[in-house]
Design a protein around this motif. Structure first.
Motif, mmCIF file in Angstrom:
data_model
loop_
_atom_site.group_PDB
_atom_site.id
_atom_site.type_symbol
_atom_site.label_atom_id
_atom_site.label_comp_id
_atom_site.label_asym_id
_atom_site.label_seq_id
_atom_site.Cartn_x
_atom_site.Cartn_y
_atom_site.Cartn_z
ATOM 1 N N ASP A 174 -6.293 -2.157 -5.849
ATOM 2 C CA ASP A 174 -5.846 -2.484 -7.209
ATOM 3 C C ASP A 174 -5.654 -3.990 -7.306
ATOM 4 O OD1 ASP A 174 -4.750 -2.641 -9.708
ATOM 5 O OD2 ASP A 174 -2.859 -1.646 -9.200
ATOM 6 N N ARG B 53 -3.713 3.669 -1.495
ATOM 7 C CA ARG B 53 -3.848 2.692 -2.573
ATOM 8 C C ARG B 53 -3.245 1.358 -2.128
ATOM 9 N NH1 ARG B 53 -5.725 5.188 -6.955
ATOM 10 N NH2 ARG B 53 -5.351 7.448 -7.171
ATOM 11 N N GLU C 286 -8.345 2.709 -1.983
ATOM 12 C CA GLU C 286 -8.562 2.244 -3.358
ATOM 13 C C GLU C 286 -7.762 0.965 -3.553
ATOM 14 O OE1 GLU C 286 -7.747 3.703 -7.937
ATOM 15 O OE2 GLU C 286 -8.185 5.202 -6.392
ATOM 16 N N HIS D 205 0.849 -1.196 0.000
ATOM 17 C CA HIS D 205 0.000 0.000 0.000
ATOM 18 C C HIS D 205 0.880 1.239 0.000
ATOM 19 C CE1 HIS D 205 0.804 0.312 4.358
ATOM 20 N NE2 HIS D 205 0.502 -0.964 4.415
#
Length: 563
Positions: free
Chosen positions: A514, A483, A512, A420
């Protein structure tokens, strides 16, 4: 311009190939002769049966297509399994087991399953050979001292120091150990001699010297018992086939078929790396091995498998075609017919020395050290397979190794990495409510934001979206997006690690996720991530941005039915 052979005429080998194959066949014969006899004696069967198996490997398996330069015969790698089968079911039972194993090999080859034996973990195969080598070395050290070995691998290893120490007090045992030790020294040192003398097979020279010294010095050591080839060949009778109804016999059949096939096909792959001729056709080679073992079973002989020692000697001697291995079978047949009495002069301790050296060569000492440095998991599988074979038995040890290899592969295939990164907040922005969906809009994962819930009776509703904070106070400072990137394989085996990483994320930051780095995402991880996203979004001021999951692979469409 030379004329091409007509389609109806057989292809003739060049004379240079015939000369090279003839010379190579003599070398392979000299290498195979002491090994055939030694493997038979170590397996608890008459020495002549080792010659019979070598003859079948040359004249039958050698003629068939598959691996053109690989040589088959009785192998040290099967001595442990053969000895256990002879003790449990007798020679007639061994013939039935070998015959059935040959039929299994033939069926697998015809079904084109030969290539799948290449998928067996190399650590399992090397562990199997290491376990076999340890058992052979321990058992033949007892034979070298003229002492009966106890049953069971652990008991055999534990009693070995005491047996060797006790042998030093017996003059007959001392002579026997001396002959065995001298045999090993000759085998190891003979190839280092210069010139053509060093090119002679060390095992053959060692046996000849041991027989000569024993005869001239009158040493009190046992020699090979010879009854004749025809007397040793005893096909299984009809009553022996009733043993196939016993589960233990069926397990032995599968063990013979699996181990012999794996050893033969791995040997073929190794031989292919030694020459630039035609490559091995694995399915055809498996059929050839199966036909050879079927015939060996009918004759009541030992099982055969491809042997890397004879095969490498065949290649290094300059063999070019299958004729070399066929001729080596011819020379074994000639010896068995004309000179079987010569075996009576071979000392048993010399054969034990040959098997001690062969068993020692099966243990990959350097390979284990290198494997431990590079891949400790593979080294652990190798060691566990070898230890299980020594402690329990051949079939059980191989199954333990296969199970560990599959479990290790599944664990490594599910390797998951969670990274992250923090993104700085945009300049001049506040994080009041801009990261939330508009009031009343559905949440992407079905979990409404706390501000989107309808007000209770008598309570004022929330201010409209994007309304300035009350009393003119500024909103909370802007925060950057967190992220989270997942890479590798997300399976249920890594679910604890995945949930620990996700649940440790702060709840006051927009997140978020991924998923582009994942090569596999199973159903358990899909459900767990969806539930986590809903919980995390409901508990904090910012929703989790979770992209759509990739669709699972669709099943192939059925082919249209023919007319």
């Amino acid at each position: 311009m030379p004329s091409s052979p007509s389609p109806g005429r057989p292809r003739r080998l060049p004379r240079v190939h015939l000369r090279q194959d003839f010379a190579a066949s003599l070398v392979v014969f000299l290498v195979a002769l002491p090994l055939c006899v030694g493997v038979a004696v170590a397996s608890g069967v008459p020495a002549e049966l080792g010659l019979v198996t070598g003859i079948v490997g040359g004249l039958v398996t050698g003629v068939m297509r598959g691996s053109s330069l690989q040589v088959s015969g009785p192998a040290a790698g099967l001595t442990v399994l053969v000895l256990e089968s002879v003790r449990a079911f007798g020679l007639a039972g061994l013939g039935v087991i070998v015959l059935a194993a040959g039929l299994v090999q033939t069926a697998l080859g015809l079904l084109r399953w030969g290539r799948w034996f290449r998928a067996i973990s190399l650590s399992v195969v090397e562990g199997m050979l290491a376990g076999i080598g340890l058992v052979i070395v321990a058992g033949q050290l007892y034979a070298a001292a003229g002492v009966t070995a106890p049953d069971g691998g652990p008991a055999r290893l534990a009693a070995l120091p005491g047996a060797l120490a006790g042998a030093l007090a017996d003059p007959r045992a001392v002579a026997s150990v001396a002959v065995a030790a001298g045999t090993v020294l000759v085998i190891v040192g003979w190839p280092r001699l210069p010139g053509r003398v060093g090119a002679l097979p060390g095992a053959l020279v060692a046996v000849l010297l041991a027989g000569l010294v024993t005869a001239l010095a009158g040493l009190p050591v046992a020699t090979v018992r010879v009854d004749g080839v025809l007397a040793a060949v005893r096909p299984p009778d009809s009553a022996a086939f009733l043993l196939l109804a016993e589960p233990a016999v069926l397990g032995a059949v599968l063990a013979f078929a699996l181990i012999a096939s794996a050893e033969s096909l791995f040997s073929a792959a190794a031989v292919d790396r030694l020459h630039d001729g035609p490559r091995t056709e694995y399915d055809r080679e498996l059929v050839a091995q199966g036909v050879g073992n079927t015939l060996c079973g009918l004759l009541g002989a030992l099982p055969l498998t491809a042997v890397i020692v004879r095969s490498s000697a065949n290649v290094r001697a300059g063999a070019r075609t299958r004729a070399a291995r066929v001729l080596h079978g011819v020379w074994l047949l000639v010896f068995a017919v004309l000179l079987p009495g010569a075996l009576a002069h071979v000392p048993l301790p010399a054969l034990a020395g040959i098997l001690v050296h062969a068993g020692w060569k099966l243990i990959p000492f350097r390979g284990v050290v290198a494997l431990w440095r590079a891949h400790r998991g593979e080294a652990a599988v190798l060691a566990a397979t070898a230890a299980a074979i020594v402690a329990v038995g051949m079939l059980e040890g191989v199954l333990v190794g296969l199970g560990l290899a599959v479990a290790k592969a599944a664990w490594e295939a599910s390797h998951l990495r969670v990274d992250h990164t923090d993104e700085p907040p945009p300049d001049g922005e506040s994080s009041s409510d801009d990261d939330r969906p508009p009031h009343g809009a559905p949440h992407p994962h079905g979990a409404p934001h706390p501000h989107d819930a309808p007000p209770a009776y008598g309570e004022p509703g929330p201010p409209p979206h994007h309304a300035p904070p009350p009393h003119g106070r500024p909103g909370p400072p802007a925060v950057g997006v967190l992220r989270v990137r997942l890479s590798g394989g997300a399976t249920f085996l890594r679910l604890p690690k995945l949930l620990d990483a996700l649940e440790a994320l702060p709840r006051d930051r927009p997140v978020e996720v991924d998923l582009s780095g994942l090569h596999h995402l199973d159903h358990a991880c899909r459900a767990a991530m969806t539930a986590w996203a809903e919980r995390h979004s409901a508990a904090g001021p910012h929703p989790v941005r979770l992209p759509p999951f990739p669709d699972p692979p669709a099943a192939p469409a059925a082919a249209p039915a023919g007319p």
